[in-house]
Design a protein around this motif. Structure first.
Motif, PDB file in Angstrom:
ATOM      1  N   MET A 151     -21.304 -17.865  78.622  1.00  0.00           N
ATOM      2  CA  MET A 151     -20.851 -18.634  77.466  1.00  0.00           C
ATOM      3  C   MET A 151     -21.713 -18.309  76.237  1.00  0.00           C
ATOM      4  N   ASP A 152     -22.955 -17.874  76.491  1.00  0.00           N
ATOM      5  CA  ASP A 152     -23.841 -17.505  75.373  1.00  0.00           C
ATOM      6  C   ASP A 152     -23.247 -16.329  74.588  1.00  0.00           C
ATOM      7  N   LEU A 153     -22.657 -15.376  75.307  1.00  0.00           N
ATOM      8  CA  LEU A 153     -22.083 -14.212  74.610  1.00  0.00           C
ATOM      9  C   LEU A 153     -20.804 -14.597  73.866  1.00  0.00           C
ATOM     10  N   LEU A 154     -20.023 -15.479  74.486  1.00  0.00           N
ATOM     11  CA  LEU A 154     -18.796 -15.946  73.833  1.00  0.00           C
ATOM     12  C   LEU A 154     -19.187 -16.671  72.537  1.00  0.00           C
ATOM     13  N   LYS A 155     -20.238 -17.450  72.623  1.00  0.00           N
ATOM     14  CA  LYS A 155     -20.709 -18.204  71.453  1.00  0.00           C
ATOM     15  C   LYS A 155     -21.263 -17.257  70.398  1.00  0.00           C
ATOM     16  N   ARG A 156     -22.000 -16.270  70.853  1.00  0.00           N
ATOM     17  CA  ARG A 156     -22.577 -15.308  69.905  1.00  0.00           C
ATOM     18  C   ARG A 156     -21.471 -14.558  69.173  1.00  0.00           C
ATOM     19  N   ALA A 157     -20.364 -14.313  69.870  1.00  0.00           N
ATOM     20  CA  ALA A 157     -19.257 -13.577  69.247  1.00  0.00           C
ATOM     21  C   ALA A 157     -18.557 -14.435  68.194  1.00  0.00           C
ATOM     22  N   PHE A 158     -18.524 -15.752  68.379  1.00  0.00           N
ATOM     23  CA  PHE A 158     -17.643 -16.559  67.521  1.00  0.00           C
ATOM     24  C   PHE A 158     -18.292 -17.687  66.735  1.00  0.00           C
TER      25      PHE A 158
END
Ligand SMILES: Cc1ncc(COP(=O)(O)O)c(C=O)c1O
Length: 476
Positions: free
Chosen positions: A312-319
């Motif tokens: 979820m950290d990467l999803l958050k970093r993307a958006f």
């Protein structure tokens, strides 16, 4: 609309909906109108003054219903047959009443927290591990696009900051999916600026499953060419045949090259709640993300798609992008949906899923899916036993791919068989008593019968089999 009026028309409309379901068997499944018919009956300018509700409701029967293709009809067997359910409809009604925009925790704590809890229940029902955290989007197309965006964020190429165009330092980033993968994967690749060249389609075996050896060879070839393979999309339940890619074989290939594995279980994911079908998700305990659509086969009204993601950290970093006007004191302690996607405002979708799950319970939902699979097997047995029909693919769940191949006629060309099957399908669909759709398998026109409607019984399945045979007889 004052309270009294709302109450009156609200009750009337609930009665209207109950009658709709009581009488739906009598409606033609496919809308029996010609293109432009509805538009021609509607005024081309907006109403200057308000109109009485009675008149608006009357127009539902007069104009709207005849222009509907009835997805809730128990003889809807096309595409992936899906259906809503009573508790789902009531949940949707409440969502409209609350009209929450669940962008931040504080703009809808109920939506935010109910989403987390409901998706964790669903995760447990599907037998996914705790590392998979769920988030709701509207459709699988959007869920998969977000998964691929998170995967791209993981390659550490500063795509978020610098974009992808005008960058000689950036190799071709590639995603891999089978030739049978849903078109939404290609659309996601297009939308993310990876270009259609950014998707390599991997051949499938005789049962329409991704060929893992061909996948490995393609990745290695691309690496030699200087490309950057970063994501594999495996499908559990492909659109044409419901084939299941060999995730356990694909996993080590992805891991060897540090690639993200996204599983598109948009259709079939729901079947994993049935203990005897849980093995369809074998290997997914090592996947990075997985999409499943309760709006497909969990009796939840459209739309509600769930993305489970391990990063979820990467999803958050993307958006995530939080302007001053969206900052809140609790933001470090809570989850805010808008951090995980392109949308700011988000509908309170978890409510209807929560109501569906509570009303039916795990057992109740599993029993209905199990029954759909039994009905599909029964239909497949009739096809298999008949001299005039043949199965075109395995049927692991509740979708049967088949075609007419009459034994009585002398050998006919594939072109003639295509034409015959197309005519049979249109013939059935035009009766209004059932709806089928088609695909092409090994370049042969193939009919698809998908069972997923909560009201479909064995009688409906027998009826469509009779209709098919009647259409065949007429053409012999
Ligand atoms: C395997 C698969 N993936 C994705 C989708 C797209 O679903 P949605 O309409 O939720 O975007 C479908 C639709 O049928 C599908 O079958």
């Amino acid at each position: 609309m004052n309270g009294a009026e709302f109450r009156r028309f609200g009750h009337e409309l609930i009665d209207w909906i109950a009658d709709y379901f009581d009488n739906i068997d009598d409606l033609p499944v496919l809308a029996a109108i010609e293109p432009g018919n509805l538009k021609a009956q509607l005024p081309s300018t907006p109403p200057e003054n308000g109109e009485p509700m009675e008149q608006i409701v009357a127009d539902l029967d007069r104009l709207i219903v005849p222009a509907l293709t009835h997805w809730s009809h128990p003889s809807f067997f096309a595409y992936f047959a899906t259906s809503t359910s009573g508790p789902g409809i009531l949940g949707e009604l409440l969502t409209a009443a609350f009209d929450n925009k669940a962008m931040l925790w504080r703009t809808s704590p109920a939506s935010t927290e109910l989403e987390e809890v409901t998706l964790d229940w669903l995760r447990q029902m599907m037998g996914l591990d705790r590392g998979m955290i769920g988030i709701i989007y509207d459709t699988a197309s959007v869920s998969s696009m977000h998964a691929i965006a998170a995967a791209r964020e993981g390659v550490e190429k500063r795509v978020r900051e610098d974009g992808m165009s005008g960058r000689p330092d950036l190799p071709l980033l590639r995603v891999y999916a089978s030739e049978q993968a849903h078109s939404s994967i290609e659309k996601a690749v297009i939308a993310l600026g990876l270009g259609q060249r950014g998707l390599r389609k991997i051949p499938t075996d005789r049962e329409f499953r991704m060929d893992a050896r061909a996948l490995e060879a393609a990745i290695e070839e691309d690496m030699r060419a200087g490309y950057l393979p970063f994501c594999i999309v495996a499908t559990v339940g492909t659109t044409s045949t419901s084939s299941i890619d060999p995730v356990p074989e694909i996993i080590p290939i992805g891991e060897k090259h540090a690639m993200w594995l996204h599983v598109d279980a948009a259709y079939a994911g729901s079947a994993a709640i049935v203990p005897e079908f849980r093995s369809i998700l074998e290997g997914c305990e090592r996947a990075d993300s997985l999409v499943t659509n309760p709006h497909k086969w969990l009796f939840t009204p459209f739309d509600l798609s769930v993305l489970y993601c391990r990063h979820m950290d990467l999803l958050k970093r993307a958006f995530s992008l939080v302007p001053e006007y969206l900052r809140t004191p609790e933001q470090e302690k809570v989850r805010s949906g808008s951090d995980y996607g392109i949308q700011l405002g988000r509908r309170f979708r978890a409510l209807k899923l929560w109501m569906v799950m509570r009303y039916f319970g795990h057992e109740g939902l599993a029993a209905r899916i199990r029954e759909h699979c039994r009905l599909a097997s029964l239909f497949a047995s009739w096809v298999g036993e008949s001299a005039d029909w043949e199965l075109m693919a395995p049927h692991p769940l509740a979708l049967v791919c088949f075609r007419a191949r009459p034994s009585s006629t002398s050998p006919v060309s594939e072109k003639d068989l295509d034409a015959l099957n197309e005519a049979i399908m249109h013939g059935v669909n035009l009766t209004g008593r059932a709806l089928l759709s088609h695909t092409r398998l090994n370049d042969k026109l193939t009919l698809r019968l998908s069972i997923g409607n909560i009201r479909t019984t064995e009688e409906h399945v027998r009826q469509v089999w009779d209709l098919l045979n009647e259409q065949l007889r007429r053409r012999q």
